[in-house]
Design an enzyme around this catalytic site. Structure first.
Site, PDB file in Angstrom:
ATOM      1  N   GLU A  47       4.368   8.437  -3.114  1.00 50.40           N
ATOM      2  CA  GLU A  47       4.087   7.168  -2.419  1.00 50.40           C
ATOM      3  C   GLU A  47       5.417   6.460  -2.176  1.00 50.40           C
ATOM      4  O   GLU A  47       6.318   6.518  -3.020  1.00 50.40           O
ATOM      5  CB  GLU A  47       3.207   6.298  -3.333  1.00 50.40           C
ATOM      6  CG  GLU A  47       2.977   4.873  -2.848  1.00 50.40           C
ATOM      7  CD  GLU A  47       2.349   3.976  -3.939  1.00 50.40           C
ATOM      8  OE1 GLU A  47       2.707   4.125  -5.127  1.00 50.40           O
ATOM      9  OE2 GLU A  47       1.505   3.134  -3.585  1.00 50.40           O
ATOM     10  N   ASN A 112       0.611   0.292   3.277  1.00 49.50           N
ATOM     11  CA  ASN A 112       1.111   1.348   2.399  1.00 49.50           C
ATOM     12  C   ASN A 112       0.468   2.637   2.912  1.00 49.50           C
ATOM     13  O   ASN A 112      -0.733   2.849   2.743  1.00 49.50           O
ATOM     14  CB  ASN A 112       0.705   1.030   0.955  1.00 49.50           C
ATOM     15  CG  ASN A 112       1.341   1.962  -0.045  1.00 49.50           C
ATOM     16  OD1 ASN A 112       1.768   3.060   0.298  1.00 49.50           O
ATOM     17  ND2 ASN A 112       1.395   1.530  -1.293  1.00 49.50           N
ATOM     18  N   LYS A 129      -3.496   3.132   2.528  1.00 46.66           N
ATOM     19  CA  LYS A 129      -4.055   2.897   1.185  1.00 46.66           C
ATOM     20  C   LYS A 129      -5.169   1.848   1.209  1.00 46.66           C
ATOM     21  O   LYS A 129      -4.949   0.718   1.675  1.00 46.66           O
ATOM     22  CB  LYS A 129      -2.915   2.454   0.266  1.00 46.66           C
ATOM     23  CG  LYS A 129      -3.264   2.313  -1.206  1.00 46.66           C
ATOM     24  CD  LYS A 129      -1.982   1.951  -1.972  1.00 46.66           C
ATOM     25  CE  LYS A 129      -2.122   1.915  -3.454  1.00 46.66           C
ATOM     26  NZ  LYS A 129      -0.827   1.679  -4.117  1.00 46.66           N
ATOM     27  N   GLU A 148       1.648  -5.659  -4.475  1.00 48.57           N
ATOM     28  CA  GLU A 148       1.240  -4.920  -3.267  1.00 48.57           C
ATOM     29  C   GLU A 148       0.381  -5.746  -2.309  1.00 48.57           C
ATOM     30  O   GLU A 148       0.623  -5.734  -1.102  1.00 48.57           O
ATOM     31  CB  GLU A 148       0.525  -3.623  -3.656  1.00 48.57           C
ATOM     32  CG  GLU A 148       1.478  -2.544  -4.102  1.00 48.57           C
ATOM     33  CD  GLU A 148       0.788  -1.195  -4.131  1.00 48.57           C
ATOM     34  OE1 GLU A 148       0.350  -0.718  -3.072  1.00 48.57           O
ATOM     35  OE2 GLU A 148       0.685  -0.618  -5.225  1.00 48.57           O
ATOM     36  N   CYS A 174      -1.715   6.629  -4.727  1.00 53.13           N
ATOM     37  CA  CYS A 174      -1.582   6.037  -6.053  1.00 53.13           C
ATOM     38  C   CYS A 174      -2.876   5.484  -6.636  1.00 53.13           C
ATOM     39  O   CYS A 174      -3.717   6.220  -7.116  1.00 53.13           O
ATOM     40  CB  CYS A 174      -0.481   4.982  -6.050  1.00 53.13           C
ATOM     41  SG  CYS A 174       0.014   4.572  -7.760  1.00 53.13           S
ATOM     42  N   ASN A 199       3.415   5.658  -7.613  1.00 57.46           N
ATOM     43  CA  ASN A 199       4.460   4.930  -8.347  1.00 57.46           C
ATOM     44  C   ASN A 199       3.739   4.197  -9.457  1.00 57.46           C
ATOM     45  O   ASN A 199       3.166   3.125  -9.236  1.00 57.46           O
ATOM     46  CB  ASN A 199       5.139   3.883  -7.460  1.00 57.46           C
ATOM     47  CG  ASN A 199       6.158   4.451  -6.514  1.00 57.46           C
ATOM     48  OD1 ASN A 199       7.332   4.556  -6.828  1.00 57.46           O
ATOM     49  ND2 ASN A 199       5.706   4.816  -5.325  1.00 57.46           N
TER      50      ASN A 199
HETATM   51  N1  CDV Z   1       1.462   1.979  -6.828  1.00 51.86           N
HETATM   52  C1  CDV Z   1       0.273   1.788  -7.438  1.00 51.86           C
HETATM   53  O1  CDV Z   1      -0.774   1.765  -6.819  1.00 51.86           O
HETATM   54  N2  CDV Z   1       0.337   1.588  -8.769  1.00 51.86           N
HETATM   55  C2  CDV Z   1      -0.847   1.273  -9.511  1.00 51.86           C
HETATM   56  C3  CDV Z   1      -0.571   0.098 -10.381  1.00 51.86           C
HETATM   57  C4  CDV Z   1      -1.832  -0.670 -10.710  1.00 51.86           C
HETATM   58  C5  CDV Z   1       0.215   0.343 -11.583  1.00 51.86           C
HETATM   59  C6  CDV Z   1      -1.422   2.470 -10.236  1.00 51.86           C
HETATM   60  O2  CDV Z   1      -2.635   2.635 -10.182  1.00 51.86           O
HETATM   61  O3  CDV Z   1      -0.699   3.245 -10.846  1.00 51.86           O
END
Ligand code: CDV
Length: 311
Positions: A47, A112, A129, A148, A174, A199
């Site tokens: 991501e 995103n 996303k 975000e 993610c 991430n």
């Molecule tokens: N980049 C993300 O979407 N990170 C999320 C947050 C909540 C830490 C994750 O689900 O890992």
């Protein structure tokens, strides 16, 4: 005749706040070169692969926020990736921040996004996303902000699938991996391989009691999803100490059986490869046989809007 392809998770180590695209794209091209040498046909990058994960900060300078978004894809700085893919005959998934034309200011600039690029270097799919996590407005009382929803709109493309690379592919990003609805939307369309970049901080300073569970909470929903929908998953991390925050690695390949069949070993740039057979999905798709056993009439609460009483 098995439909096999060697897939790779091209995990990236940290990217510095003001690093710029060129050195990152050079690292990614290097991973594509290694992928070629190892017989890989399809690579999943993380991501927001081109920059640091900037939503961990409340950035007030519009020029800096803008610098994390792509106004064109490919653009001059990302074109080398597409050229390498075509030269090596490798398809890829790329996560990046997609600017919405006309947006200005230091927040709510775009999506995103992830794209699917085929081995000719052509973009064949896009996903934005849907489950955009974190705080919607800056909150300086948090030890680690995750802004975000401050920077991104919710994705508006649904959960599309794409016929490419000899199979049916889907994309997630993610936090989407933690939601069974994301996977079921792709499973219902017959997805055979789902790619996902992430991430995810290794630790949650504002909720430390979950720290010891972070790896389980990363893998568990994907292992369930692979099994319950009969599909392969390639999930790729941005890993290591980035901007003062340690990001979890654990890039992985998960089989339709729910087994983790490959797991990254480092917190840096790493190419994790695994040969998959897309037909290995059939045994599990047959077992769950959605047309026979699903009971959509009993699932109304899942899609009832919040305004109509869903919690
Ligand atoms: N980049 C993300 O979407 N990170 C999320 C947050 C909540 C830490 C994750 O689900 O890992």
């Amino acid at each position: 005749m098995p439909r096999t392809i060697v897939v790779a998770a091209a995990q990236l180590g940290p990217i510095a706040r003001h690093e710029g695209r060129a050195p990152v794209v050079a690292r990614m091209v290097e991973l594509l070169r290694e992928a070629k040498a190892r017989g890989v046909g399809f690579v999943t990058f993380p991501e927001m692969a081109l920059t640091t994960f900037f939503p961990r900060w409340h950035i007030e300078d519009p020029a800096e926020v803008l610098s994390y978004f792509e106004t064109a894809m490919p653009g001059p700085e990302t074109q080398p990736l597409f050229d390498a893919a075509r030269a090596f005959g490798i398809g890829f998934y790329l996560g990046y921040c997609e600017m919405i034309p006309g947006r200005t200011g230091a927040h709510h600039l775009g999506y995103n996004t992830a794209i699917l690029v085929d081995p000719t270097g052509t973009i064949v799919g896009k996903y934005r996303k849907v489950h955009v996590p974190g705080n919607a407005t800056p909150d300086a009382s948090l030890k680690l902000q995750h802004l975000e929803p401050w920077y991104f709109d919710d994705g508006n493309l649904g959960f599309p699938t794409f016929e490419t690379m000899g199979g049916k592919l889907g994309m997630l990003i993610c936090n989407d991996r933690r939601w069974p609805e994301s996977w079921r939307m792709l499973g219902l369309q017959g997805a055979e391989l789902v790619c996902l970049g992430y991430n995810s901080p290794s630790l949650l300073p504002d909720n430390p009691k979950q720290n010891a569970l972070r790896k389980m909470h990363h893998l568990l929903p994907m292992q369930s999803a692979a099994y319950q929908n009969g599909l392969w998953i390639v999930a790729t991390a941005k890993a290591g100490l980035e901007g003062g925050c340690h990001m979890m690695g654990h890039s992985c390949v998960i089989a339709p059986s729910g087994e983790v069949v490959a797991l990254s070993a480092t917190d840096g740039d790493e190419l994790l490869t695994y040969k998959i057979d897309l037909d290995a999905t059939q045994e599990y798709k047959r077992f769950f046989d959605f047309a026979t056993y699903r009971r959509p009439a009993a699932y109304g609460l899942i899609t009832r809007p919040h305004s109509e009483g869903q919690p």
